[in-house]
Design a protein around this motif. Structure first.
Motif, PDB file in Angstrom:
ATOM      1  N   ARG A   1       6.306   9.190 -15.477  1.00  0.00           N
ATOM      2  CA  ARG A   1       7.505   9.134 -16.318  1.00  0.00           C
ATOM      3  C   ARG A   1       7.999   7.700 -16.491  1.00  0.00           C
ATOM      4  O   ARG A   1       8.532   7.346 -17.553  1.00  0.00           O
ATOM      5  N   PHE A   2       7.819   6.883 -15.458  1.00  0.00           N
ATOM      6  CA  PHE A   2       8.233   5.481 -15.561  1.00  0.00           C
ATOM      7  C   PHE A   2       7.405   4.757 -16.619  1.00  0.00           C
ATOM      8  O   PHE A   2       7.944   4.048 -17.477  1.00  0.00           O
ATOM      9  N   VAL A   3       6.101   4.944 -16.567  1.00  0.00           N
ATOM     10  CA  VAL A   3       5.201   4.262 -17.503  1.00  0.00           C
ATOM     11  C   VAL A   3       5.430   4.727 -18.938  1.00  0.00           C
ATOM     12  O   VAL A   3       5.382   3.934 -19.882  1.00  0.00           O
ATOM     13  N   SER A   4       5.704   6.019 -19.104  1.00  0.00           N
ATOM     14  CA  SER A   4       5.884   6.568 -20.455  1.00  0.00           C
ATOM     15  C   SER A   4       7.346   6.570 -20.899  1.00  0.00           C
ATOM     16  O   SER A   4       7.673   7.111 -21.960  1.00  0.00           O
ATOM     17  N   CYS A   5       8.222   5.964 -20.076  1.00  0.00           N
ATOM     18  CA  CYS A   5       9.653   5.841 -20.402  1.00  0.00           C
ATOM     19  C   CYS A   5      10.314   7.200 -20.630  1.00  0.00           C
ATOM     20  O   CYS A   5      11.180   7.346 -21.505  1.00  0.00           O
ATOM     21  N   GLN A   6       9.921   8.179 -19.842  1.00  0.00           N
ATOM     22  CA  GLN A   6      10.542   9.497 -19.910  1.00  0.00           C
ATOM     23  C   GLN A   6      11.632   9.607 -18.850  1.00  0.00           C
ATOM     24  O   GLN A   6      11.569   8.935 -17.814  1.00  0.00           O
ATOM     25  N   PRO A   7      12.632  10.457 -19.070  1.00  0.00           N
ATOM     26  CA  PRO A   7      13.691  10.638 -18.067  1.00  0.00           C
ATOM     27  C   PRO A   7      13.115  11.201 -16.767  1.00  0.00           C
ATOM     28  O   PRO A   7      12.214  12.040 -16.786  1.00  0.00           O
ATOM     29  N   GLN A   8      13.635  10.714 -15.671  1.00  0.00           N
ATOM     30  CA  GLN A   8      13.247  11.256 -14.370  1.00  0.00           C
ATOM     31  C   GLN A   8      14.036  12.542 -14.123  1.00  0.00           C
ATOM     32  O   GLN A   8      15.113  12.740 -14.676  1.00  0.00           O
ATOM     33  N   GLY A   9      13.513  13.407 -13.274  1.00  0.00           N
ATOM     34  CA  GLY A   9      14.163  14.698 -13.067  1.00  0.00           C
ATOM     35  C   GLY A   9      15.114  14.742 -11.894  1.00  0.00           C
ATOM     36  O   GLY A   9      15.433  15.829 -11.403  1.00  0.00           O
ATOM     37  N   ASP A  10      15.568  13.575 -11.451  1.00  0.00           N
ATOM     38  CA  ASP A  10      16.400  13.512 -10.250  1.00  0.00           C
ATOM     39  C   ASP A  10      17.299  12.276 -10.351  1.00  0.00           C
ATOM     40  O   ASP A  10      16.835  11.214 -10.784  1.00  0.00           O
ATOM     41  N   PRO A  11      18.571  12.379  -9.978  1.00  0.00           N
ATOM     42  CA  PRO A  11      19.490  11.228 -10.102  1.00  0.00           C
ATOM     43  C   PRO A  11      19.033   9.993  -9.337  1.00  0.00           C
ATOM     44  O   PRO A  11      19.158   8.864  -9.836  1.00  0.00           O
ATOM     45  N   ILE A  12      18.511  10.178  -8.128  1.00  0.00           N
ATOM     46  CA  ILE A  12      18.051   9.038  -7.337  1.00  0.00           C
ATOM     47  C   ILE A  12      16.843   8.381  -8.001  1.00  0.00           C
ATOM     48  O   ILE A  12      16.737   7.150  -8.068  1.00  0.00           O
ATOM     49  N   LEU A  13      15.944   9.195  -8.508  1.00  0.00           N
ATOM     50  CA  LEU A  13      14.766   8.655  -9.184  1.00  0.00           C
ATOM     51  C   LEU A  13      15.155   7.980 -10.496  1.00  0.00           C
ATOM     52  O   LEU A  13      14.561   6.962 -10.880  1.00  0.00           O
ATOM     53  N   ASN A  14      16.141   8.525 -11.168  1.00  0.00           N
ATOM     54  CA  ASN A  14      16.654   7.869 -12.376  1.00  0.00           C
ATOM     55  C   ASN A  14      17.200   6.484 -12.041  1.00  0.00           C
ATOM     56  O   ASN A  14      17.001   5.520 -12.789  1.00  0.00           O
ATOM     57  N   ALA A  15      17.895   6.405 -10.909  1.00  0.00           N
ATOM     58  CA  ALA A  15      18.473   5.126 -10.489  1.00  0.00           C
ATOM     59  C   ALA A  15      17.379   4.101 -10.219  1.00  0.00           C
ATOM     60  O   ALA A  15      17.491   2.932 -10.614  1.00  0.00           O
ATOM     61  N   LEU A  16      16.302   4.536  -9.554  1.00  0.00           N
ATOM     62  CA  LEU A  16      15.194   3.617  -9.297  1.00  0.00           C
ATOM     63  C   LEU A  16      14.533   3.189 -10.600  1.00  0.00           C
ATOM     64  O   LEU A  16      14.190   2.012 -10.782  1.00  0.00           O
ATOM     65  N   ASP A  17      14.357   4.120 -11.501  1.00  0.00           N
ATOM     66  CA  ASP A  17      13.756   3.827 -12.805  1.00  0.00           C
ATOM     67  C   ASP A  17      14.552   2.735 -13.521  1.00  0.00           C
ATOM     68  O   ASP A  17      13.995   1.739 -14.007  1.00  0.00           O
ATOM     69  N   VAL A  18      15.859   2.904 -13.552  1.00  0.00           N
ATOM     70  CA  VAL A  18      16.724   1.952 -14.258  1.00  0.00           C
ATOM     71  C   VAL A  18      16.694   0.581 -13.591  1.00  0.00           C
ATOM     72  O   VAL A  18      16.519  -0.453 -14.248  1.00  0.00           O
ATOM     73  N   ILE A  19      16.850   0.572 -12.278  1.00  0.00           N
ATOM     74  CA  ILE A  19      16.956  -0.713 -11.579  1.00  0.00           C
ATOM     75  C   ILE A  19      15.626  -1.462 -11.577  1.00  0.00           C
ATOM     76  O   ILE A  19      15.588  -2.693 -11.645  1.00  0.00           O
ATOM     77  N   LEU A  20      14.520  -0.722 -11.541  1.00  0.00           N
ATOM     78  CA  LEU A  20      13.212  -1.378 -11.536  1.00  0.00           C
ATOM     79  C   LEU A  20      12.926  -2.049 -12.876  1.00  0.00           C
ATOM     80  O   LEU A  20      12.261  -3.085 -12.933  1.00  0.00           O
ATOM     81  N   ARG A  21      13.445  -1.484 -13.947  1.00  0.00           N
ATOM     82  CA  ARG A  21      13.243  -2.090 -15.271  1.00  0.00           C
ATOM     83  C   ARG A  21      14.045  -3.381 -15.434  1.00  0.00           C
ATOM     84  O   ARG A  21      13.783  -4.169 -16.353  1.00  0.00           O
ATOM     85  N   GLU A  22      15.000  -3.608 -14.552  1.00  0.00           N
ATOM     86  CA  GLU A  22      15.796  -4.834 -14.613  1.00  0.00           C
ATOM     87  C   GLU A  22      15.097  -6.017 -13.947  1.00  0.00           C
ATOM     88  O   GLU A  22      15.568  -7.153 -14.056  1.00  0.00           O
ATOM     89  N   ILE A  23      13.989  -5.758 -13.272  1.00  0.00           N
ATOM     90  CA  ILE A  23      13.346  -6.801 -12.473  1.00  0.00           C
ATOM     91  C   ILE A  23      12.898  -7.986 -13.318  1.00  0.00           C
ATOM     92  O   ILE A  23      12.898  -9.132 -12.864  1.00  0.00           O
ATOM     93  N   THR A  24      12.547  -7.735 -14.569  1.00  0.00           N
ATOM     94  CA  THR A  24      12.081  -8.830 -15.431  1.00  0.00           C
ATOM     95  C   THR A  24      13.202  -9.810 -15.777  1.00  0.00           C
ATOM     96  O   THR A  24      12.928 -10.928 -16.212  1.00  0.00           O
ATOM     97  N   CYS A  25      14.440  -9.377 -15.590  1.00  0.00           N
ATOM     98  CA  CYS A  25      15.576 -10.277 -15.836  1.00  0.00           C
ATOM     99  C   CYS A  25      15.849 -11.174 -14.633  1.00  0.00           C
ATOM    100  O   CYS A  25      16.618 -12.135 -14.732  1.00  0.00           O
ATOM    101  N   LEU A  26      15.228 -10.853 -13.508  1.00  0.00           N
ATOM    102  CA  LEU A  26      15.522 -11.557 -12.264  1.00  0.00           C
ATOM    103  C   LEU A  26      14.380 -12.445 -11.782  1.00  0.00           C
ATOM    104  O   LEU A  26      14.624 -13.444 -11.099  1.00  0.00           O
ATOM    105  N   TYR A  27      13.152 -12.070 -12.129  1.00  0.00           N
ATOM    106  CA  TYR A  27      11.988 -12.799 -11.627  1.00  0.00           C
ATOM    107  C   TYR A  27      11.033 -13.142 -12.764  1.00  0.00           C
ATOM    108  O   TYR A  27      11.122 -12.589 -13.858  1.00  0.00           O
ATOM    109  N   SER A  28      10.110 -14.023 -12.458  1.00  0.00           N
ATOM    110  CA  SER A  28       9.098 -14.420 -13.437  1.00  0.00           C
ATOM    111  C   SER A  28       8.217 -13.222 -13.780  1.00  0.00           C
ATOM    112  O   SER A  28       8.166 -12.244 -13.026  1.00  0.00           O
ATOM    113  N   PRO A  29       7.512 -13.280 -14.903  1.00  0.00           N
ATOM    114  CA  PRO A  29       6.622 -12.165 -15.259  1.00  0.00           C
ATOM    115  C   PRO A  29       5.619 -11.826 -14.159  1.00  0.00           C
ATOM    116  O   PRO A  29       5.373 -10.648 -13.877  1.00  0.00           O
TER     117      PRO A  29
END
Length: 230
Positions: free
Chosen positions: A32-60
């Motif tokens: 679901r992360f790779v295909s940008c689909q919603p996760q089926g759990d609030p905690i997993l949704n939180a990880l999905d969202v926060i992990l996508r922010e990593i490119t704003c914090l570190y080099s490619p």
């Protein structure tokens, strides 16, 4: 703050396995992360969202590493769920180390230890030792908690089970020596006084204090017992 949120979310996901909670959505997280689909759990949704922010914090490059290691961590949680009662073979002595690398995300936290703008060539060669320090400092400081809980699936238990004549206490002493040596290797490589070395020392001190402060590890119980026995 980002690393604090990441750690809190990862810890909660790790607890899913320990508590025997439904793992179905964890199995589908990477897909679901790779295909940008919603996760089926609030905690997993939180990880999905926060992990996508990593490119704003570190080099490619560093972002790629952190993302890949995090996805491996999610796969390991599924593996851990399926191998809970698996007997460790004496013919597979390296399996405990393989399992620990996947479960602990040491490489992810290794990158977290250094400033995002610091060139990777300034610290990348110490990552194997840093992997040891991050994983096994946790193993050492978790030992009391896991013994009190009767946990026989942790790294030290697997390490002892993979050898014919090693007690868990002996494995602990061996692990302490290995971790101390890795710590010294890092300090020597990074050169005291350098930005990378200062960052590592600060990270390591915070890492130990994190374990001491968190009730999860029950280290204050040991301190209380020691104080009462004086």
């Amino acid at each position: 703050m980002w690393m604090c949120l990441f750690t809190a979310i990862a810890t909660r996901i790790d607890d899913k396995v320990v508590r025997g909670e439904d793992m179905m959505d964890v199995y589908h997280f990477n897909e679901r992360f790779v295909s940008c689909q919603p996760q089926g759990d609030p905690i997993l949704n939180a990880l999905d969202v926060i992990l996508r922010e990593i490119t704003c914090l570190y080099s490619p490059l560093v972002s790629n590493f952190i993302t890949a290691y995090t996805l491996n961590f999610m796969s390991f949680n599924c593996l851990d769920s399926e191998t809970k009662d698996m007997q460790i073979s004496l013919k597979a002595p390296l399996y405990p180390e393989y399992s620990r690398v996947l479960s602990g995300m040491p490489d992810t936290y290794g990158f977290f230890a250094f400033p995002s703008m610091l060139p990777i060539r300034e610290y990348i060669q110490c990552m194997p030792d840093l992997r040891i320090v991050i994983n096994h400092t946790n193993d050492i400081l978790s030992y009391y908690k896991e013994e009190m809980e009767g946990d026989n699936t942790n790294y030290l238990s697997l390490m002892a089970a993979s050898r014919t004549s090693t007690l868990k206490q002996d494995a602990l002493l061996e692990l302490i020596e290995k971790t101390v040596q890795a710590h010294h290797n890092i300090l020597e490589y990074l050169r005291p006084g350098s930005e990378a070395c200062d960052a590592y020392v600060s990270f390591f001190e915070g890492y130990v204090k994190f374990h001491v402060a968190l009730k999860r590890y029950k280290l204050k119980d040991i301190m209380t017992e020691m104080s009462s026995s004086d």
